[in-house]
Design a protein around this motif. Structure first.
Motif, PDB file in Angstrom:
ATOM      1  N   ARG A   1       3.825   7.786   2.446  1.00  0.00           N
ATOM      2  CA  ARG A   1       2.728   8.765   2.498  1.00  0.00           C
ATOM      3  C   ARG A   1       2.005   8.891   1.144  1.00  0.00           C
ATOM      4  NH1 ARG A   1       5.595  13.215   6.339  1.00  0.00           N
ATOM      5  NH2 ARG A   1       5.902  11.764   8.043  1.00  0.00           N
ATOM      6  N   ILE A   2       1.762   7.749   0.555  1.00  0.00           N
ATOM      7  CA  ILE A   2       1.025   7.702  -0.707  1.00  0.00           C
ATOM      8  C   ILE A   2      -0.460   7.744  -0.375  1.00  0.00           C
ATOM      9  CG2 ILE A   2       0.513   6.275  -2.705  1.00  0.00           C
ATOM     10  CD1 ILE A   2       3.345   6.446  -3.107  1.00  0.00           C
ATOM     11  N   HIS A   3      -1.202   8.566  -1.042  1.00  0.00           N
ATOM     12  CA  HIS A   3      -2.635   8.685  -0.811  1.00  0.00           C
ATOM     13  C   HIS A   3      -3.325   7.362  -1.169  1.00  0.00           C
ATOM     14  CE1 HIS A   3      -6.797  10.042  -1.318  1.00  0.00           C
ATOM     15  NE2 HIS A   3      -6.461  10.986  -0.450  1.00  0.00           N
ATOM     16  N   PRO A   4      -4.281   6.909  -0.362  1.00  0.00           N
ATOM     17  CA  PRO A   4      -4.932   5.609  -0.599  1.00  0.00           C
ATOM     18  C   PRO A   4      -5.589   5.485  -1.969  1.00  0.00           C
ATOM     19  CG  PRO A   4      -5.508   6.432   1.573  1.00  0.00           C
ATOM     20  CD  PRO A   4      -4.732   7.521   0.882  1.00  0.00           C
ATOM     21  N   SER A   5      -6.004   6.576  -2.572  1.00  0.00           N
ATOM     22  CA  SER A   5      -6.656   6.478  -3.880  1.00  0.00           C
ATOM     23  C   SER A   5      -5.648   6.290  -5.018  1.00  0.00           C
ATOM     24  CB  SER A   5      -7.503   7.723  -4.141  1.00  0.00           C
ATOM     25  OG  SER A   5      -6.683   8.865  -4.252  1.00  0.00           O
ATOM     26  N   THR A   6      -4.357   6.343  -4.719  1.00  0.00           N
ATOM     27  CA  THR A   6      -3.352   6.157  -5.767  1.00  0.00           C
ATOM     28  C   THR A   6      -2.497   4.915  -5.525  1.00  0.00           C
ATOM     29  OG1 THR A   6      -1.753   7.559  -4.621  1.00  0.00           O
ATOM     30  CG2 THR A   6      -3.212   8.629  -6.219  1.00  0.00           C
ATOM     31  N   ILE A   7      -2.953   3.996  -4.690  1.00  0.00           N
ATOM     32  CA  ILE A   7      -2.171   2.783  -4.433  1.00  0.00           C
ATOM     33  C   ILE A   7      -2.050   1.960  -5.720  1.00  0.00           C
ATOM     34  CG2 ILE A   7      -2.719   2.688  -1.974  1.00  0.00           C
ATOM     35  CD1 ILE A   7      -4.803   0.563  -2.621  1.00  0.00           C
TER      36      ILE A   7
ATOM     37  N   GLU B   1       2.093   2.989   2.493  1.00  0.00           N
ATOM     38  CA  GLU B   1       1.723   3.997   3.494  1.00  0.00           C
ATOM     39  C   GLU B   1       2.962   4.694   4.052  1.00  0.00           C
ATOM     40  OE1 GLU B   1       0.835   0.682   4.228  1.00  0.00           O
ATOM     41  OE2 GLU B   1      -1.310   0.656   3.847  1.00  0.00           O
TER      42      GLU B   1
ATOM     43  N   ARG C   1       0.826  -1.212   0.000  1.00  0.00           N
ATOM     44  CA  ARG C   1       0.000   0.000   0.000  1.00  0.00           C
ATOM     45  C   ARG C   1       0.863   1.266   0.000  1.00  0.00           C
ATOM     46  NH1 ARG C   1      -3.336  -3.525  -0.075  1.00  0.00           N
ATOM     47  NH2 ARG C   1      -5.317  -3.791   0.954  1.00  0.00           N
TER      48      ARG C   1
END
Length: 175
Positions: free
Chosen positions: A45-51, A42, A40
């Motif tokens: 700090r990758i936004h969840p909508s761009t996984i 995380e 994922r």
């Protein structure tokens, strides 16, 4: 007599659709699982909508859903003699040709790529493909030497062209 043949053909298509649907549902479920287990990111700090697994996850859901609809539809069709007719299709020359294509592609992908340079694997695949279909699986008599020379020329141009286009022009590293 024509109506009976049409009903039999419809039954064969319905059973072929059922088998295809089961494969599509299985493939969709595998895609869903593999995309769910992707990292994922995380910690970065990758936004969840761009996984990375988000799009494959939704594509897997769509594939499994559409496969399920196809399975439901084909299961409901009355298909007398459908399984026997479908098995009979696997004994045809066309089925042999499809099987040979599948075998050559798997040998290329699973054995040759990674063992030898990609351009050489591509050349061998192209050469073998042409030779098999021009000699062994051709519909008429052919000259093996002429086919071999033709296949060698196409394999050299094709394998070299793949290398040139991807490695040198698009700067894509091939396996």
């Amino acid at each position: 007599m024509q109506d009976n043949s049409d009903a039999r053909d419809e039954g064969v298509r319905a059973r072929a659709d059922l088998l295809t649907a089961l494969v599509l549902v299985g493939l969709g479920l595998v895609v869903i699982y593999l995309s769910w287990t992707m990292p994922r990111l995380e910690a970065r700090r990758i936004h969840p909508s761009t996984i990375p697994g988000l799009v494959p996850f939704f594509l897997g859901i769509g594939l499994a859903f559409c496969g399920g609809l196809l399975a439901l539809r084909s299961w409901r069709i009355d298909a007398p003699g459908g399984w026997q007719g479908l098995i009979g299709l696997f004994r045809t020359r066309e089925a042999l040709r499809v099987g040979v294509i599948l075998a050559l592609a798997l040998i290329h992908t699973l054995v040759l790529v990674g063992l030898i340079p990609f351009w050489a694997a591509a050349m061998l695949f192209i050469f073998a493909f042409i030779m098999v279909f021009e000699t062994w699986l051709s519909n008429g008599p052919v000259e093996p030497l002429k086919s071999a020379l033709w296949a060698l020329a196409i394999a050299i141009v094709g394998g070299g062209g793949i290398y040139l286009v991807f490695e040198r022009i698009f700067l894509v590293r091939l396996p």
